[in-house]
Motif scaffolding. Sequence first.
Motif, PDB file in Angstrom:
ATOM      1  N   SER A  37     -10.806  -0.081  11.916  1.00 15.71           N
ATOM      2  CA  SER A  37      -9.689  -0.956  11.535  1.00 15.71           C
ATOM      3  C   SER A  37     -10.318  -2.191  10.908  1.00 15.71           C
ATOM      4  O   SER A  37     -10.916  -3.007  11.618  1.00 15.71           O
ATOM      5  CB  SER A  37      -8.888  -1.403  12.754  1.00 15.71           C
ATOM      6  N   MET A  38     -10.161  -2.317   9.599  1.00 19.27           N
ATOM      7  CA  MET A  38     -10.813  -3.439   8.900  1.00 19.27           C
ATOM      8  C   MET A  38     -10.408  -4.783   9.502  1.00 19.27           C
ATOM      9  O   MET A  38     -11.236  -5.690   9.663  1.00 19.27           O
ATOM     10  CB  MET A  38     -10.446  -3.404   7.420  1.00 19.27           C
ATOM     11  N   ASP A  89      -2.774  -1.714   8.676  1.00 22.44           N
ATOM     12  CA  ASP A  89      -4.183  -1.377   8.424  1.00 22.44           C
ATOM     13  C   ASP A  89      -4.800  -0.735   9.659  1.00 22.44           C
ATOM     14  O   ASP A  89      -4.530  -1.171  10.772  1.00 22.44           O
ATOM     15  CB  ASP A  89      -4.950  -2.646   8.068  1.00 22.44           C
ATOM     16  N   GLY A  90      -5.593   0.310   9.443  1.00 22.34           N
ATOM     17  CA  GLY A  90      -6.226   0.982  10.571  1.00 22.34           C
ATOM     18  C   GLY A  90      -5.320   2.039  11.177  1.00 22.34           C
ATOM     19  O   GLY A  90      -5.412   2.359  12.354  1.00 22.34           O
ATOM     20  N   SER A  91      -4.460   2.611  10.321  1.00 19.46           N
ATOM     21  CA  SER A  91      -3.419   3.507  10.870  1.00 19.46           C
ATOM     22  C   SER A  91      -3.992   4.729  11.573  1.00 19.46           C
ATOM     23  O   SER A  91      -3.307   5.330  12.382  1.00 19.46           O
ATOM     24  CB  SER A  91      -2.431   3.908   9.788  1.00 19.46           C
ATOM     25  N   ARG A 114     -13.699   3.022  -0.674  1.00 21.41           N
ATOM     26  CA  ARG A 114     -12.542   3.536   0.099  1.00 21.41           C
ATOM     27  C   ARG A 114     -11.446   2.508   0.166  1.00 21.41           C
ATOM     28  O   ARG A 114     -10.270   2.829   0.139  1.00 21.41           O
ATOM     29  CB  ARG A 114     -13.010   3.858   1.513  1.00 21.41           C
ATOM     30  N   ARG A 133      -8.924  -0.725  -0.643  1.00 19.93           N
ATOM     31  CA  ARG A 133      -8.188  -1.170  -1.830  1.00 19.93           C
ATOM     32  C   ARG A 133      -8.459  -2.635  -2.119  1.00 19.93           C
ATOM     33  O   ARG A 133      -8.465  -3.460  -1.206  1.00 19.93           O
ATOM     34  CB  ARG A 133      -6.681  -0.941  -1.648  1.00 19.93           C
ATOM     35  N   TRP A 186     -18.189  -0.163  14.946  1.00 17.99           N
ATOM     36  CA  TRP A 186     -17.283   0.432  13.973  1.00 17.99           C
ATOM     37  C   TRP A 186     -15.972   0.752  14.673  1.00 17.99           C
ATOM     38  O   TRP A 186     -15.917   1.616  15.531  1.00 17.99           O
ATOM     39  CB  TRP A 186     -17.854   1.698  13.332  1.00 17.99           C
ATOM     40  N   GLU A 206      -6.489  -5.316   0.551  1.00 15.55           N
ATOM     41  CA  GLU A 206      -7.490  -5.246   1.636  1.00 15.55           C
ATOM     42  C   GLU A 206      -8.678  -6.162   1.299  1.00 15.55           C
ATOM     43  O   GLU A 206      -8.868  -7.198   1.928  1.00 15.55           O
ATOM     44  CB  GLU A 206      -7.945  -3.803   1.878  1.00 15.55           C
ATOM     45  N   ASN A 234     -19.573   2.666   8.640  1.00 12.04           N
ATOM     46  CA  ASN A 234     -19.348   4.024   9.163  1.00 12.04           C
ATOM     47  C   ASN A 234     -20.584   4.856   8.844  1.00 12.04           C
ATOM     48  O   ASN A 234     -20.725   5.412   7.756  1.00 12.04           O
ATOM     49  CB  ASN A 234     -18.088   4.631   8.542  1.00 12.04           C
ATOM     50  N   TYR A 246     -18.134  -1.455   3.676  1.00 11.33           N
ATOM     51  CA  TYR A 246     -17.611  -0.152   3.269  1.00 11.33           C
ATOM     52  C   TYR A 246     -18.025   0.004   1.820  1.00 11.33           C
ATOM     53  O   TYR A 246     -17.301  -0.316   0.894  1.00 11.33           O
ATOM     54  CB  TYR A 246     -16.096  -0.016   3.429  1.00 11.33           C
ATOM     55  N   ASP A 276      -0.909  -4.881   2.851  1.00 14.11           N
ATOM     56  CA  ASP A 276      -1.151  -3.605   3.536  1.00 14.11           C
ATOM     57  C   ASP A 276      -0.379  -3.725   4.837  1.00 14.11           C
ATOM     58  O   ASP A 276      -0.816  -4.399   5.762  1.00 14.11           O
ATOM     59  CB  ASP A 276      -2.650  -3.414   3.801  1.00 14.11           C
ATOM     60  N   GLU A 294       0.836  -1.206   0.000  1.00 10.33           N
ATOM     61  CA  GLU A 294       0.000   0.000   0.000  1.00 10.33           C
ATOM     62  C   GLU A 294       0.867   1.251   0.000  1.00 10.33           C
ATOM     63  O   GLU A 294       0.492   2.303  -0.520  1.00 10.33           O
ATOM     64  CB  GLU A 294      -0.909   0.024   1.231  1.00 10.33           C
TER      65      GLU A 294
HETATM   66  P1  FBP Z   1      -5.594   2.225   6.063  1.00  6.64           P
HETATM   67  O1  FBP Z   1      -5.142   0.919   5.560  1.00  6.64           O
HETATM   68  O2  FBP Z   1      -4.993   3.349   5.329  1.00  6.64           O
HETATM   69  O3  FBP Z   1      -5.491   2.328   7.531  1.00  6.64           O
HETATM   70  O4  FBP Z   1      -7.192   2.418   5.723  1.00  6.64           O
HETATM   71  C1  FBP Z   1      -8.107   1.517   5.803  1.00  6.64           C
HETATM   72  C2  FBP Z   1      -9.060   1.720   6.990  1.00  6.64           C
HETATM   73  O5  FBP Z   1      -8.410   2.252   8.093  1.00  6.64           O
HETATM   74  C3  FBP Z   1      -9.739   0.411   7.337  1.00  6.64           C
HETATM   75  O6  FBP Z   1      -8.995  -0.371   8.182  1.00  6.64           O
HETATM   76  C4  FBP Z   1     -11.020   0.876   8.000  1.00  6.64           C
HETATM   77  O7  FBP Z   1     -12.054  -0.054   7.898  1.00  6.64           O
HETATM   78  C5  FBP Z   1     -11.335   2.154   7.239  1.00  6.64           C
HETATM   79  O8  FBP Z   1     -10.125   2.593   6.627  1.00  6.64           O
HETATM   80  C6  FBP Z   1     -11.856   3.210   8.166  1.00  6.64           C
HETATM   81  O9  FBP Z   1     -12.422   4.208   7.402  1.00  6.64           O
HETATM   82  P2  FBP Z   1     -13.104   5.505   8.057  1.00  6.64           P
HETATM   83  O10 FBP Z   1     -11.978   6.346   8.529  1.00  6.64           O
HETATM   84  O11 FBP Z   1     -13.878   6.108   6.937  1.00  6.64           O
HETATM   85  O12 FBP Z   1     -13.968   5.064   9.156  1.00  6.64           O
END
Ligand code: FBP
Length: 380
Positions: free
Chosen positions: A271-272, A136-138, A300, A302, A268, A306, A234, A288, A133, A111
């Motif tokens: 973090s996926m 994830d969930g940064s 949103r 990838r 929610w 993801e 979300n 999503y 990735d 990513e």
């Molecule tokens: P990253 O991999 O850049 O962290 O983005 C993906 C993510 O964080 C997913 O883990 C999560 O489900 C989603 O974006 C959260 O989206 P939002 O900020 O719209 O709630």
Amino acid sequence: MPHRSSAMAAAIVPVSPLTVGVSTLEDTLAVHLADMQPDNARALIETIGVMAQACARISHLASQGVLGGAHGLAHNHNSQGEAQKKLDVLADEAMSNALEKCRHVAGWASEEHEHPTVSYDHGTQGRYLAVFDPLDGSSNIEANISIGTIFSLLPHPYRGTTPGEMGFMQPGHQQIAAGYVLYGPATIMVLTCRRGVLMFTLDRSAPAAEGQARWVLTQESVTIAPHTREFAINTSNQRFWEKPVQRYVAECMAGESGPRMKDFNMRWVASMVAEVHRIMTRGGVFLYPRDTREPVKPGRLRLMYEAAPMALLVEQAGGKGSTGTSDLLDIVPDALHQRAPVMLGSREEINRIVGYHEDPNENVSMQLFKTRSLFVQPQA
Ligand code: FBP
């Protein structure tokens, strides 16, 4: 050999040679992949082992928090224009350095990088392409909420030459293996090699030297319940959702007095990996969807690092992965960082949402203005 009656044969349940809570990742995969051609099995076990050790390193970095310099921005942006976090960069380095040393990997895509990287030593002979990735969930790092790493292994389609970006453009159903690691109170890896889903826990009781981390089997044959009362989306994006999703969520929110005649709970975490792990543990759906905020963007999340790996895991656990109108595993990517609408989880629930997409106009207006619905019509 005494003749065994059919009743006796039926009664003998094959005892798994694996011991949950004891068997290590390597031992488990040796048994799990016993039906594979030995060379292929060895290559897959070694490659998954390499990524598992990299994730153990990321787990250590994440657990150090601000003390390990893993918090805050890295003052760079990735190829999608997103501000990189320090832990995004550290995690990407951990995975890339590990894959560089793996003789079975011809190239990898992250990513965090616009283009794939071809292995200097194994670019032509490596049998796999890795896609991941790294973190994830940064957005949750500084808040100390669960984050993760997602990875996928594809076949190298042009062995004997280097893969090139086109080599990565493979649909999800061609994945050889996929997994995620959840950095939460415990560090857990959930993995499929297309023979069902296994769960491993990082054994922190035995401090290990770099690259010697011990992953222990903690669940075999992970299965997702077909029905659920829990959904994750979300809701702050609701006004941008398409009708079928509006309807699905409105019906869940209407609860017992609505057409579903049962109450639902909502979650929610943003973090996926954490959302999908909850679904692996107790069922549910994660959505999503496509939305109208940026109509050109189909979603949103990838596809390649993801949605596709998570869809393979969910499908291997008896669940389903869809965009709403097509199976996530059937999408043939044409760009490394392309996005997709994502609907994952309990099979019957996803089938219902897909059904609403097939018949988007049915009933929508009715539902939205029922009492207890999200959109009570303003009194004249
Ligand atoms: P990253 O991999 O850049 O962290 O983005 C993906 C993510 O964080 C997913 O883990 C999560 O489900 C989603 O974006 C959260 O989206 P939002 O900020 O719209 O709630």
